[in-house]
Design a protein around this motif. Structure first.
Motif, PDB file in Angstrom:
ATOM      1  N   UNK A   1       0.835  -1.362  -0.068  1.00 20.76           N
ATOM      2  CA  UNK A   1       0.061  -0.014  -0.066  1.00 20.76           C
ATOM      3  C   UNK A   1       0.737   1.155  -0.029  1.00 20.76           C
ATOM      4  N   UNK A   2       1.923   1.022   0.797  1.00 23.73           N
ATOM      5  CA  UNK A   2       2.869   2.270   0.692  1.00 23.73           C
ATOM      6  C   UNK A   2       4.235   2.025   0.922  1.00 23.73           C
ATOM      7  N   UNK A   3       5.093   2.809   0.528  1.00 27.95           N
ATOM      8  CA  UNK A   3       6.563   2.681   0.448  1.00 27.95           C
ATOM      9  C   UNK A   3       7.413   3.851   1.068  1.00 27.95           C
ATOM     10  N   UNK A   4       8.680   3.714   1.175  1.00 28.96           N
ATOM     11  CA  UNK A   4       9.472   5.083   1.501  1.00 28.96           C
ATOM     12  C   UNK A   4       9.394   5.348   3.061  1.00 28.96           C
ATOM     13  N   UNK A   5       8.854   4.332   3.913  1.00 31.97           N
ATOM     14  CA  UNK A   5       8.471   4.672   5.400  1.00 31.97           C
ATOM     15  C   UNK A   5       9.776   3.961   6.133  1.00 31.97           C
ATOM     16  N   UNK A   6      10.933   4.663   6.157  1.00 36.60           N
ATOM     17  CA  UNK A   6      11.976   3.862   6.762  1.00 36.60           C
ATOM     18  C   UNK A   6      11.681   3.739   8.059  1.00 36.60           C
ATOM     19  N   UNK A   7      12.104   2.376   8.857  1.00 37.39           N
ATOM     20  CA  UNK A   7      11.913   2.156  10.055  1.00 37.39           C
ATOM     21  C   UNK A   7      10.586   2.218  10.668  1.00 37.39           C
ATOM     22  N   UNK A   8       9.507   1.947   9.831  1.00 35.96           N
ATOM     23  CA  UNK A   8       8.078   1.898  10.100  1.00 35.96           C
ATOM     24  C   UNK A   8       7.841   1.191  11.211  1.00 35.96           C
ATOM     25  N   UNK A   9       7.058   1.555  12.310  1.00 28.97           N
ATOM     26  CA  UNK A   9       6.873   0.579  13.449  1.00 28.97           C
ATOM     27  C   UNK A   9       5.319   0.473  13.567  1.00 28.97           C
ATOM     28  N   UNK A  10       4.726   0.634  14.468  1.00 29.31           N
ATOM     29  CA  UNK A  10       3.314   0.583  14.572  1.00 29.31           C
ATOM     30  C   UNK A  10       2.492   1.834  13.776  1.00 29.31           C
ATOM     31  N   UNK A  11       1.245   1.744  13.553  1.00 30.12           N
ATOM     32  CA  UNK A  11       0.478   2.618  12.884  1.00 30.12           C
ATOM     33  C   UNK A  11      -0.995   2.459  13.148  1.00 30.12           C
ATOM     34  N   UNK A  12      -1.886   3.368  12.687  1.00 27.22           N
ATOM     35  CA  UNK A  12      -3.419   3.195  12.990  1.00 27.22           C
ATOM     36  C   UNK A  12      -4.089   4.066  11.961  1.00 27.22           C
ATOM     37  N   UNK A  13      -5.351   3.784  11.801  1.00 21.32           N
ATOM     38  CA  UNK A  13      -6.060   4.336  10.932  1.00 21.32           C
ATOM     39  C   UNK A  13      -6.884   5.698  11.364  1.00 21.32           C
TER      40      UNK A  13
END
Length: 317
Positions: free
Chosen positions: A230-242
């Motif tokens: 769905x998405x790229x370029x998120x270096x070191x992406x950890x948790x997330x929410x809507x």
């Protein structure tokens, strides 16, 4: 004249199609609670309770902590070190508490990555209890990271960051099974599958090493479909929410100490960064127009904390 008007209409339509749309902003950012870095209280995950309290998983301290709305904190559980030391947890070495959630009965459930069989897995702390118990054992070579309760399907879902998998297990406890081992979940150097959410008939997973957010459709049988990026370029992406605005996402980027908003088309922009006091951002949870954000302060900094911010519509995607 009609031709001129038609051209003007086409030009206006084209500009509108290219124009950025309003997106979520974060305002009124404040510190709700600060934690003790020296004691290993590196905040890793957040579960917001119905009354507005937040339950936090603390990595190094191996604790589950409740933070009240006034900022006061209480340790709910502290996990013991495995006999003989804690050096066998995959990749990271040390035993640690990671993901936290609440089950339908109001119990706090959390993940303990102990590097030992009989200790690694999902633990449950019933309301009012002081001692948690293991309800879903996971293999010793897993690195359980994020935990969600899929109440409709009667199951837990857990990311395994070093194994590049998503596990499932019954809500009442019992033996786990691999729900997805899609290649897109695999790590490339450190952690793969990391953050985890259920949204819009799919399981969404972040891949820390690859800087991606993935969408895995849930088939009618409950099995996993193929993952799509769905998405790229998120270096070191950890948790997330809507955010509650369709597929718009707030994501915590650990490597860069940022919170970004990811639009429905997968593009992203930074909302908060180190200038706002973020240090090793590990998690973000959205509830009732408020974003709860944790500083892990693992890669740099010495101020693990829980911040809150208000979500407002505006800005540019």
């Amino acid at each position: 004249m009609k031709a001129v008007r038609a051209f003007a209409l086409l030009a206006t339509t084209a500009l509108a199609a290219c124009a950025p749309t309003a997106g979520t902003e974060l305002t009124d950012v404040r510190v709700l609670a600060e934690f003790d870095a020296a004691a290993g209280q590196n905040a890793e995950s957040i579960a917001v309770e119905p009354g507005g309290d937040a339950v936090i998983g603390m990595i190094g301290a191996r604790q589950v902590v409740r933070v009240r709305g006034d900022g006061g904190a209480k340790v709910l559980a502290a996990m013991p070190l495995p006999a003989g030391g804690d050096g066998t947890t995959p990749v990271v070495g040390a035993a640690q508490v990671t993901g936290v959630a609440r089950d339908p009965g109001g119990a706090v459930v959390f993940l303990y990555a102990a590097g030992r069989g009989g200790m690694t897995g999902i633990w449950r702390l019933p309301p009012g209890a002081t001692e948690p118990h293991l309800i879903v054992p996971l293999p010793a070579d897993t690195m359980p990271n994020a935990l969600i309760v899929d109440e409709a399907a009667g199951r837990f879902l857990v990311t395994d960051s070093t194994g590049g998998r998503v596990w499932e297990a019954p809500l009442h406890g019992g033996e786990p099974a691999v729900w997805s081992a899609d290649p897109a979940l695999a790590p490339s150097r450190f952690f793969g599958a990391n953050g985890l959410k259920l949204h819009g008939g799919a399981v969404w997973v972040s891949n820390y090493d690859r800087g991606t957010i993935l969408r895995i459709p849930v088939q009618p049988s409950g099995a996993a479909g193929p993952a799509t990026v769905h998405a790229t370029g998120l270096a070191g992406v950890d948790d997330f929410d809507f955010t509650g605005r369709d597929d718009e996402i707030l994501a915590a980027l650990n490597d860069t100490s940022e919170v970004v908003v990811v639009a429905q088309d997968g593009t992203h922009r930074v909302l908060l960064d180190g200038g706002d006091g973020l240090q090793g951002t590990t998690a973000v949870v959205v509830r009732d127009g408020t974003a709860f954000i944790t500083n892990g302060a693992l890669l740099g900094g010495d101020r693990p904390a829980l911040r809150v911010a208000r979500l407002v519509a505006g800005g540019l995607d």
